[in-house]
Design a protein around this motif. Structure first.
Motif, PDB file in Angstrom:
ATOM      1  N   ARG A  27       0.964  -1.118  -0.045  1.00 28.98           N
ATOM      2  CA  ARG A  27       0.132  -0.074   0.072  1.00 28.98           C
ATOM      3  C   ARG A  27       0.910   1.415  -0.116  1.00 28.98           C
ATOM      4  N   GLY A  28       0.468   2.271  -0.938  1.00 29.99           N
ATOM      5  CA  GLY A  28       1.503   3.399  -1.031  1.00 29.99           C
ATOM      6  C   GLY A  28       2.395   3.198  -2.040  1.00 29.99           C
ATOM      7  N   ALA A  29       2.810   2.060  -2.518  1.00 29.09           N
ATOM      8  CA  ALA A  29       3.882   2.043  -3.674  1.00 29.09           C
ATOM      9  C   ALA A  29       3.022   1.600  -4.885  1.00 29.09           C
ATOM     10  N   HIS A  91       8.159 -14.456  -1.068  1.00 30.67           N
ATOM     11  CA  HIS A  91       6.890 -14.100  -0.623  1.00 30.67           C
ATOM     12  C   HIS A  91       6.533 -15.268   0.219  1.00 30.67           C
ATOM     13  N   VAL A  92       5.932 -15.049   1.362  1.00 29.21           N
ATOM     14  CA  VAL A  92       5.567 -16.092   2.384  1.00 29.21           C
ATOM     15  C   VAL A  92       3.976 -15.862   2.707  1.00 29.21           C
ATOM     16  N   ASN A 130       7.665  -1.706   2.227  1.00 26.42           N
ATOM     17  CA  ASN A 130       7.490  -3.080   3.059  1.00 26.42           C
ATOM     18  C   ASN A 130       8.410  -3.328   4.223  1.00 26.42           C
ATOM     19  N   LYS A 131       7.956  -2.714   5.410  1.00 23.38           N
ATOM     20  CA  LYS A 131       8.665  -2.752   6.664  1.00 23.38           C
ATOM     21  C   LYS A 131       9.208  -4.119   6.869  1.00 23.38           C
ATOM     22  N   THR A 132       7.911  -5.035   6.987  1.00 22.74           N
ATOM     23  CA  THR A 132       8.005  -6.153   7.273  1.00 22.74           C
ATOM     24  C   THR A 132       9.369  -6.996   6.816  1.00 22.74           C
TER      25      THR A 132
END
Length: 134
Positions: A27-29, A91-92, A130-132
């Motif tokens: 979100r935001g990207a 991706h997981v 993508n902070k995670t």
């Protein structure tokens, strides 16, 4: 958990996981309209092409938990003359995060790079949103 090379039969599962990951983390990207609408169709087109005719310089691995794809990594070998291989996607599934799936996929990707080109690097871009992953 089984880690294996992806096949064309994994296309739908990988596309759905990819779309869900983007909805959750990007979100935001990307615009909300894209993420809430056509992202799945977009990812389905990408993965259909990638897995129906895989290139010799690409490899997609999946984490398979009793028949369910819970993670995947897509690598482009020889992508950059200095940095080496690009881990283009990692991706997981939400249900499997923090369980080591991403680490195992990254380790297996690094092993594949070393096997192909022992003196090559491996790099990954992470979007600021993508902070995670950071």
């Amino acid at each position: 958990m089984q880690y294996r090379n992806a096949t064309a039969q994994d296309t739908s599962a990988i596309a759905a996981l990819h779309a869900d990951s983007w909805r959750q983390n990007y979100r935001g990207a990307f615009s909300d309209a894209f993420l809430d609408g056509e992202v799945l169709a977009d990812r389905m087109a990408v993965w259909t092409e990638r897995l129906s005719t895989p290139g010799p310089l690409e490899r997609t691995m999946v984490a398979d938990d009793d028949g369910a794809v819970v993670g995947f990594a897509h690598t482009v070998f020889d992508d950059h003359p200095t940095w080496g291989a690009l881990l283009d996607n990692l991706h997981v599934a939400r249900s499997s995060t923090r369980g080591g799936v991403g680490s195992h996929l990254m380790g297996r990707t690094a092993g594949a790079v070393i096997e192909r080109r022992p003196k090559t690097g491996l790099y990954l871009w992470v979007l600021e949103q993508n902070k995670t992953a950071q």
